[in-house]
Design a protein around this motif. Structure first.
Motif, PDB file in Angstrom:
ATOM      1  N   UNK A 211      41.785  44.281  41.428  1.00  0.00           N
ATOM      2  CA  UNK A 211      42.076  45.662  41.807  1.00  0.00           C
ATOM      3  C   UNK A 211      42.111  46.583  40.595  1.00  0.00           C
ATOM      4  N   UNK A 212      42.536  46.077  39.436  1.00  0.00           N
ATOM      5  CA  UNK A 212      42.642  46.894  38.237  1.00  0.00           C
ATOM      6  C   UNK A 212      41.319  46.999  37.478  1.00  0.00           C
ATOM      7  N   UNK A 213      40.329  46.179  37.842  1.00  0.00           N
ATOM      8  CA  UNK A 213      39.067  46.172  37.128  1.00  0.00           C
ATOM      9  C   UNK A 213      38.197  47.366  37.461  1.00  0.00           C
ATOM     10  N   UNK A 214      37.277  47.686  36.539  1.00  0.00           N
ATOM     11  CA  UNK A 214      36.376  48.820  36.695  1.00  0.00           C
ATOM     12  C   UNK A 214      34.916  48.399  36.841  1.00  0.00           C
ATOM     13  N   UNK A 215      34.560  47.199  36.335  1.00  0.00           N
ATOM     14  CA  UNK A 215      33.170  46.760  36.349  1.00  0.00           C
ATOM     15  C   UNK A 215      32.853  46.104  37.683  1.00  0.00           C
ATOM     16  N   UNK A 216      31.844  46.666  38.376  1.00  0.00           N
ATOM     17  CA  UNK A 216      31.417  46.145  39.678  1.00  0.00           C
ATOM     18  C   UNK A 216      32.601  46.000  40.629  1.00  0.00           C
ATOM     19  N   UNK A 217      33.402  47.056  40.668  1.00  0.00           N
ATOM     20  CA  UNK A 217      34.568  47.095  41.550  1.00  0.00           C
ATOM     21  C   UNK A 217      35.579  45.988  41.221  1.00  0.00           C
ATOM     22  N   UNK A 218      35.592  45.557  39.959  1.00  0.00           N
ATOM     23  CA  UNK A 218      36.571  44.577  39.504  1.00  0.00           C
ATOM     24  C   UNK A 218      36.134  43.136  39.617  1.00  0.00           C
ATOM     25  N   UNK A 220      33.603  41.597  38.148  1.00  0.00           N
ATOM     26  CA  UNK A 220      33.225  41.015  36.851  1.00  0.00           C
ATOM     27  C   UNK A 220      34.476  40.561  36.105  1.00  0.00           C
ATOM     28  N   UNK A 221      35.504  41.382  36.091  1.00  0.00           N
ATOM     29  CA  UNK A 221      36.757  40.974  35.464  1.00  0.00           C
ATOM     30  C   UNK A 221      37.349  39.759  36.168  1.00  0.00           C
ATOM     31  N   UNK A 222      37.274  39.780  37.485  1.00  0.00           N
ATOM     32  CA  UNK A 222      37.803  38.662  38.269  1.00  0.00           C
ATOM     33  C   UNK A 222      37.069  37.361  37.922  1.00  0.00           C
ATOM     34  N   UNK A 223      35.748  37.397  37.890  1.00  0.00           N
ATOM     35  CA  UNK A 223      34.973  36.202  37.548  1.00  0.00           C
ATOM     36  C   UNK A 223      35.202  35.738  36.129  1.00  0.00           C
ATOM     37  N   UNK A 224      35.341  36.695  35.193  1.00  0.00           N
ATOM     38  CA  UNK A 224      35.588  36.330  33.791  1.00  0.00           C
ATOM     39  C   UNK A 224      36.928  35.621  33.633  1.00  0.00           C
ATOM     40  N   UNK A 225      37.936  36.140  34.326  1.00  0.00           N
ATOM     41  CA  UNK A 225      39.257  35.518  34.246  1.00  0.00           C
ATOM     42  C   UNK A 225      39.221  34.107  34.844  1.00  0.00           C
ATOM     43  N   UNK A 226      38.508  33.928  35.958  1.00  0.00           N
ATOM     44  CA  UNK A 226      38.381  32.597  36.557  1.00  0.00           C
ATOM     45  C   UNK A 226      37.704  31.639  35.584  1.00  0.00           C
ATOM     46  N   UNK A 227      36.630  32.113  34.907  1.00  0.00           N
ATOM     47  CA  UNK A 227      35.919  31.260  33.948  1.00  0.00           C
ATOM     48  C   UNK A 227      36.810  30.890  32.774  1.00  0.00           C
ATOM     49  N   UNK A 228      37.573  31.866  32.251  1.00  0.00           N
ATOM     50  CA  UNK A 228      38.493  31.580  31.145  1.00  0.00           C
ATOM     51  C   UNK A 228      39.551  30.575  31.577  1.00  0.00           C
ATOM     52  N   UNK A 229      40.037  30.727  32.811  1.00  0.00           N
ATOM     53  CA  UNK A 229      41.040  29.787  33.318  1.00  0.00           C
ATOM     54  C   UNK A 229      40.504  28.375  33.422  1.00  0.00           C
ATOM     55  N   UNK A 230      39.273  28.222  33.897  1.00  0.00           N
ATOM     56  CA  UNK A 230      38.677  26.883  34.012  1.00  0.00           C
ATOM     57  C   UNK A 230      38.476  26.250  32.645  1.00  0.00           C
ATOM     58  N   UNK A 231      38.041  27.038  31.671  1.00  0.00           N
ATOM     59  CA  UNK A 231      37.878  26.510  30.307  1.00  0.00           C
ATOM     60  C   UNK A 231      39.219  26.055  29.740  1.00  0.00           C
TER      61      UNK A 231
END
Length: 437
Positions: A211-218, A220-231
């Motif tokens: 909800x707080x993200x700006x890129x592609x309605x948030x 992109x931020x959501x996917x990036x955070x998921x990827x960082x969490x998996x790593x």
């Protein structure tokens, strides 16, 4: 892991244990949404919807209670009083000879220490419940909320005592539920409840990032955070499984006409020997100055310095202090939980020795040397895991209690690995076919 769970559900007795555990979890989660008497639930929800509701002094306890603390429910204190009591008893075991003697008595001594832990848990629940009620009455629980002072409409002594007793009884109930899981379910009950409490905050926190993200309605931020969490999960699993195996050889002994011993084994020293304890210690200790400054009156210089430097998770002084405390407590906890002299004496008593090292004092010195060497990377790893999410997720406007933070990741991965190991061990016992197949 999924294969282990599928095989467990196919085994009748394990299926009953898993279903029993799930039933206890459902009861626990229902209790985290039942408000205590004397609370204006509407005003509480108004303050929780505030942007700063999940930040501040009580973030760690709120995460451990699955969000029940800030909602002021019957399970508001969660499992934290029991965890604190267990840590205190473990530390006192090294200091008090009576507790150390009980620890060496085996199962009877352990049962006695467990009883002491329950009593201390109730005492801590009374103290923490009183502090939470006092904080809610003054409006300090939700700073910046316009209706924070109206959360407790009736501030009489009877209502206050009722609130404290209700939360204390809720803590006792949580402790009982955890012990039920340990006795009749799968895994350690307290760890399972802690796991569920933290995992319950994941969906809302992840959606807040979107909800707080700006890129592609948030997204992109959501996917990036998921990827960082998996790593991070992969890194934590790798380090948590890492260990230094010290070989041990037992000499042969002739008793009558039979020879005993002559076997080889090893002492597993984990890289992260201290587990999650240093992070909890460091977080709790850093909350003390903020707590003192919050309840202190006036506008003195030391209070302003604490508010400016030790209450914001992304401040350089806070980060450096947090990292140093984690490293210190890692060495401190390893020193009190692993006694090289005791291990060396037990090895010598049963005829064991490390190849190339003389038995007795040289063995103790060697174990101490190896333990100190592997504790350094373990402590640095804990510090980085606890701090990297805070620094990396600032761009996503995540607060210091983000679910992919160090404390939550370490607890979830540790409890998950231990539970899966217990399921696999029980499956192996039930499916063992013997030597003749």
């Amino acid at each position: 892991m999924l294969t282990a769970f599928a095989r467990a559900f196919k085994t009748p007795d394990l299926r009953k244990k898993l279903l029993f555990t799930l039933g206890i979890i459902v009861i626990y989660r229902v209790g985290t949404h039942v408000p205590i008497p004397g609370i204006d639930y509407k005003n509480v929800q108004t303050c929780i919807d505030n942007a700063n509701a999940n930040q501040g002094l009580f973030g760690l306890v709120n995460m451990m209670s699955g969000g029940a603390l800030l909602q002021i429910t019957i399970f508001a204190l969660g499992i934290m009083p029991y965890i604190t009591a267990s840590i205190i008893l473990q530390l006192l075991t090294v200091v008090i000879p009576r507790l150390e003697a009980l620890k060496k008595e085996g199962q009877a001594g352990t049962a006695k220490i467990t009883q002491y832990t329950r009593y201390l848990t109730i005492a801590l629940a009374i103290l923490q419940g009183t502090g939470l009620v006092a904080t809610a009455r003054t409006g300090s629980l939700f700073q910046g909320c316009p209706v924070a002072s109206e959360i407790v409409p009736d501030q009489s002594i009877f209502v206050t005592m009722t609130m404290v007793i209700t939360m204390t009884a809720g803590t006792a109930c949580v402790m009982w539920l955890g012990e039920l899981i340990t006795d009749r379910g799968i895994g350690n009950g307290m760890s399972i409840l802690m796991f569920i409490s933290i995992a319950a905050t994941f969906p809302s926190a992840l959606w807040a990032i979107k909800e707080q993200g700006d890129l592609a309605d948030g997204w992109i931020e959501f996917g990036t955070v998921i990827a960082v969490g998996l790593v991070m999960v992969g890194l934590v699993v790798f380090v948590e499984q890492a260990q230094r195996r010290i070989p041990v050889q037992y000499a042969k002994r002739m008793i009558g006409r039979r020879s005993y011993g002559g076997t080889s084994t090893y002492i597993p020293l984990k890289v992260n020997q201290a587990g999650i304890i240093p992070v909890i210690f460091a977080s709790s200790l850093l909350y003390i100055p903020a707590l003192v400054a919050q309840f202190a009156g006036g506008n003195s210089g030391w209070k302003q310095w604490i508010d400016a430097n030790l209450t914001k998770g992304d401040h350089p002084i806070y980060i450096a202090t947090y990292f140093i405390l984690i490293v210190f407590f890692a060495f401190f906890y390893v020193a009190i939980s692993f006694n090289p002299e005791e291990v060396a004496d037990n090895m010598k008593k049963y005829g064991g020795f490390i190849p190339g090292i003389r038995a007795g004092r040289p063995t103790a010195e060697y174990l101490s040397y190896v333990l100190n060497r592997i504790t350094w990377p373990g402590s640095l790893y804990l510090g980085l895991i606890a701090l990297v999410p805070t620094m990396a997720l600032v761009g996503f406007q995540a607060n210091q209690n983000f679910p992919f933070g160090g404390t939550s990741i370490l607890i979830i991965v540790g409890v998950g690995l231990e539970t899966v190991k217990q399921i696999e061990s029980q499956l192996q016992q039930r499916n063992y076919e013997g030597f003749l197949r």
